[in-house]
Design a protein around this motif. Structure first.
Motif, mmCIF file in Angstrom:
data_model
loop_
_atom_site.group_PDB
_atom_site.id
_atom_site.type_symbol
_atom_site.label_atom_id
_atom_site.label_comp_id
_atom_site.label_asym_id
_atom_site.label_seq_id
_atom_site.Cartn_x
_atom_site.Cartn_y
_atom_site.Cartn_z
ATOM 1 N N LEU A 79 0.946 -0.977 0.004
ATOM 2 C CA LEU A 79 0.085 -0.115 0.013
ATOM 3 C C LEU A 79 0.766 1.189 -0.020
ATOM 4 C CD1 LEU A 79 -2.801 1.259 0.126
ATOM 5 C CD2 LEU A 79 -2.902 1.392 2.665
ATOM 6 N N ARG A 80 1.922 1.376 0.738
ATOM 7 C CA ARG A 80 2.581 2.529 0.759
ATOM 8 C C ARG A 80 3.558 2.451 -0.261
ATOM 9 N NH1 ARG A 80 3.828 3.652 6.982
ATOM 10 N NH2 ARG A 80 2.565 2.155 8.122
ATOM 11 N N THR A 81 4.002 1.474 -0.816
ATOM 12 C CA THR A 81 4.736 1.613 -2.249
ATOM 13 C C THR A 81 4.049 2.166 -3.310
ATOM 14 O OG1 THR A 81 6.326 0.049 -1.534
ATOM 15 C CG2 THR A 81 6.257 0.231 -3.828
ATOM 16 N N PHE A 82 2.808 1.578 -3.463
ATOM 17 C CA PHE A 82 1.755 1.982 -4.511
ATOM 18 C C PHE A 82 1.382 3.438 -4.445
ATOM 19 C CE2 PHE A 82 -2.530 2.347 -6.133
ATOM 20 C CZ PHE A 82 -2.528 1.704 -7.584
ATOM 21 N N VAL A 83 1.039 4.086 -3.110
ATOM 22 C CA VAL A 83 0.891 5.353 -3.034
ATOM 23 C C VAL A 83 1.832 6.441 -3.357
ATOM 24 C CG1 VAL A 83 -0.005 7.131 -1.314
ATOM 25 C CG2 VAL A 83 -1.375 4.844 -1.423
ATOM 26 N N ASP A 84 3.106 5.796 -2.803
ATOM 27 C CA ASP A 84 4.239 6.599 -3.152
ATOM 28 C C ASP A 84 4.550 6.704 -4.662
ATOM 29 O OD1 ASP A 84 6.698 8.270 -2.173
ATOM 30 O OD2 ASP A 84 7.628 6.400 -3.135
ATOM 31 N N GLU A 85 4.215 5.581 -5.436
ATOM 32 C CA GLU A 85 4.421 5.553 -6.909
ATOM 33 C C GLU A 85 3.333 6.496 -7.423
ATOM 34 O OE1 GLU A 85 6.742 4.387 -9.091
ATOM 35 O OE2 GLU A 85 7.666 3.500 -7.360
ATOM 36 N N VAL A 86 2.073 6.528 -7.031
ATOM 37 C CA VAL A 86 1.117 7.538 -7.663
ATOM 38 C C VAL A 86 1.476 8.842 -7.293
ATOM 39 C CG1 VAL A 86 -1.334 8.071 -7.120
ATOM 40 C CG2 VAL A 86 -0.628 5.581 -7.344
ATOM 41 N N HIS A 88 4.334 10.084 -6.790
ATOM 42 C CA HIS A 88 5.777 10.604 -7.347
ATOM 43 C C HIS A 88 6.005 9.991 -8.870
ATOM 44 C CE1 HIS A 88 6.360 11.181 -3.014
ATOM 45 N NE2 HIS A 88 7.172 12.196 -3.314
ATOM 46 N N PRO A 89 5.476 10.677 -9.626
ATOM 47 C CA PRO A 89 5.797 10.269 -11.085
ATOM 48 C C PRO A 89 7.043 10.728 -11.401
ATOM 49 C CG PRO A 89 4.331 12.299 -11.362
ATOM 50 C CD PRO A 89 4.460 11.832 -9.809
ATOM 51 N N PRO A 90 7.706 9.902 -12.123
ATOM 52 C CA PRO A 90 9.026 9.996 -12.514
ATOM 53 C C PRO A 90 9.586 10.822 -13.776
ATOM 54 C CG PRO A 90 8.318 8.002 -13.634
ATOM 55 C CD PRO A 90 7.226 8.515 -12.808
ATOM 56 N N GLY A 91 10.632 11.342 -13.946
ATOM 57 C CA GLY A 91 10.976 12.189 -15.004
ATOM 58 C C GLY A 91 11.095 13.713 -14.853
ATOM 59 N N PHE A 97 4.122 18.838 -16.977
ATOM 60 C CA PHE A 97 3.134 17.911 -17.356
ATOM 61 C C PHE A 97 2.056 17.927 -16.526
ATOM 62 C CE2 PHE A 97 1.774 13.486 -17.376
ATOM 63 C CZ PHE A 97 1.200 13.792 -18.537
ATOM 64 N N ARG A 98 1.973 18.320 -15.177
ATOM 65 C CA ARG A 98 1.162 18.136 -14.409
ATOM 66 C C ARG A 98 0.172 19.154 -14.503
ATOM 67 N NH1 ARG A 98 2.829 15.987 -8.298
ATOM 68 N NH2 ARG A 98 2.502 13.814 -8.743
ATOM 69 N N THR A 99 0.558 20.381 -15.021
ATOM 70 C CA THR A 99 -0.134 21.661 -15.504
ATOM 71 C C THR A 99 -0.944 21.036 -16.444
ATOM 72 O OG1 THR A 99 1.499 23.014 -14.520
ATOM 73 C CG2 THR A 99 0.061 23.938 -16.277
ATOM 74 N N VAL A 168 -0.371 24.384 -8.635
ATOM 75 C CA VAL A 168 -0.507 25.872 -8.190
ATOM 76 C C VAL A 168 0.359 26.594 -7.278
ATOM 77 C CG1 VAL A 168 -2.489 27.214 -7.098
ATOM 78 C CG2 VAL A 168 -3.158 25.489 -8.892
ATOM 79 N N ALA A 169 1.005 25.641 -6.489
ATOM 80 C CA ALA A 169 1.489 26.508 -5.493
ATOM 81 C C ALA A 169 3.263 25.802 -5.246
ATOM 82 C CB ALA A 169 1.042 26.099 -3.984
ATOM 83 N N GLY A 170 3.418 24.799 -6.091
ATOM 84 C CA GLY A 170 4.776 24.028 -5.813
ATOM 85 C C GLY A 170 5.054 23.332 -4.909
ATOM 86 N N ALA A 171 3.779 22.741 -4.307
ATOM 87 C CA ALA A 171 3.938 22.171 -3.202
ATOM 88 C C ALA A 171 4.755 20.733 -3.300
ATOM 89 C CB ALA A 171 2.599 21.838 -2.528
ATOM 90 N N ASP A 172 5.702 20.373 -2.691
ATOM 91 C CA ASP A 172 6.519 19.179 -2.828
ATOM 92 C C ASP A 172 5.534 17.858 -2.596
ATOM 93 O OD1 ASP A 172 8.042 16.956 -2.331
ATOM 94 O OD2 ASP A 172 9.563 18.138 -1.839
ATOM 95 N N PRO A 173 5.495 16.857 -3.589
ATOM 96 C CA PRO A 173 4.545 15.546 -3.283
ATOM 97 C C PRO A 173 4.989 14.905 -2.034
ATOM 98 C CG PRO A 173 5.267 15.729 -5.564
ATOM 99 C CD PRO A 173 5.897 17.056 -4.835
ATOM 100 N N ASP A 174 6.168 15.120 -1.475
ATOM 101 C CA ASP A 174 6.623 14.505 -0.274
ATOM 102 C C ASP A 174 5.634 14.964 0.698
ATOM 103 O OD1 ASP A 174 8.636 13.151 -1.282
ATOM 104 O OD2 ASP A 174 10.345 14.434 -0.852
ATOM 105 N N ASP A 175 4.914 16.100 0.745
ATOM 106 C CA ASP A 175 4.171 16.546 1.865
ATOM 107 C C ASP A 175 2.937 15.574 1.800
ATOM 108 O OD1 ASP A 175 5.825 18.610 2.296
ATOM 109 O OD2 ASP A 175 4.657 20.197 1.359
ATOM 110 N N ALA A 176 2.420 15.412 0.832
ATOM 111 C CA ALA A 176 1.395 14.625 0.696
ATOM 112 C C ALA A 176 1.614 13.118 1.086
ATOM 113 C CB ALA A 176 0.966 14.391 -0.957
ATOM 114 N N MET A 177 2.657 12.665 0.700
ATOM 115 C CA MET A 177 3.021 11.222 1.188
ATOM 116 C C MET A 177 3.033 11.379 2.653
ATOM 117 S SD MET A 177 3.549 8.295 -0.002
ATOM 118 C CE MET A 177 3.821 6.871 0.892
ATOM 119 N N ALA A 178 3.880 12.386 3.273
ATOM 120 C CA ALA A 178 3.873 12.507 4.965
ATOM 121 C C ALA A 178 2.403 12.191 5.406
ATOM 122 C CB ALA A 178 4.631 13.732 5.258
ATOM 123 N N VAL A 179 1.444 13.128 4.714
ATOM 124 C CA VAL A 179 -0.037 12.788 5.249
ATOM 125 C C VAL A 179 -0.343 11.631 5.148
ATOM 126 C CG1 VAL A 179 -2.191 13.630 4.797
ATOM 127 C CG2 VAL A 179 -0.660 15.454 4.776
#
Length: 196
Positions: A79-86, A88-91, A97-99, A168-179
């Motif tokens: 579960l943790r690995t799957f969500v982390d992959e979701v 944190h897209p690579p590249g 691209f997300r924009t 929109v705000a340049g937030a780091d995806p690591d913040d979402a993973m920490a949540v």
């Protein structure tokens, strides 16, 4: 229609990152692919058709990258690995691209074909998160009252929010993973269950 070639899909990716969906033209994609606009129109009637093929291509790569949950594996680790992959897209150029992808998502309320393709991403996430949580409950790793579909809805909302905040705000995806990690620790793990 023939299968989309990898060079056209890569060109579509680069052109989307550079121009965004609203300003993207077939000429932009053709230039990135080092092809004529006519050669693109041979395979795709319009920008819309090419973008639908691009979303199909993205979905195939997304499912290959994030994989699926193995019912015989460690459910918490998966579960943790799957969500982390979701999250944190690579590249390179991920924010750009997300924009562009956010612009495509903005078209979905008005375009059933976009809506269906975007829903496939959500369904893959929902199925796999639900399966991992259900396996975790069965194995006693997660609390007995954990609801797999509710956890999946939380992950989908978290992923959408992480994408939007990154754009929109340049937030780091690591913040979402920490949540998410905090959610697992406080709301899912069986050994953290509070007894009245």
């Amino acid at each position: 229609m023939s299968e989309p070639s990898e060079d056209i899909m890569q060109a579509a990716f680069r052109a989307l990152c550079e121009h965004g969906y609203a300003d993207l033209t077939m000429r932009d994609i053709a230039a990135e692919a080092d092809r004529s606009k006519a050669s693109l129109h041979y395979h795709y009637e319009s920008k819309h058709g090419l973008m639908l093929a691009f979303l199909d291509h993205l979905f195939e790569h997304f499912t290959d990258r994030v994989g699926t949950v193995d019912p015989d594996g460690d459910p918490d680790e998966q579960l943790r690995t799957f969500v982390d992959e979701v999250l944190h897209p690579p590249g390179d150029g991920i924010r750009e691209f997300r924009t562009a992808l956010l612009e495509i998502k903005a078209q979905a309320p008005y375009d059933e074909a976009f809506r269906e393709r975007l829903a496939a991403f959500d369904e893959h996430i929902r199925e796999n998160v639900s399966a991992a949580v259900a396996a975790g409950v069965d194995q006693g790793v997660y609390r007995e009252d954990a609801v797999p579909d509710a956890v999946a809805r939380f992950v989908l909302t978290l992923a959408d929010g992480a994408q939007s905040r990154h754009v929109v705000a340049g937030a780091d995806p690591d913040d979402a993973m920490a949540v998410f990690e905090s959610y697992v620790e406080s709301r899912l793990l069986a050994d953290r269950e509070v007894h009245a």
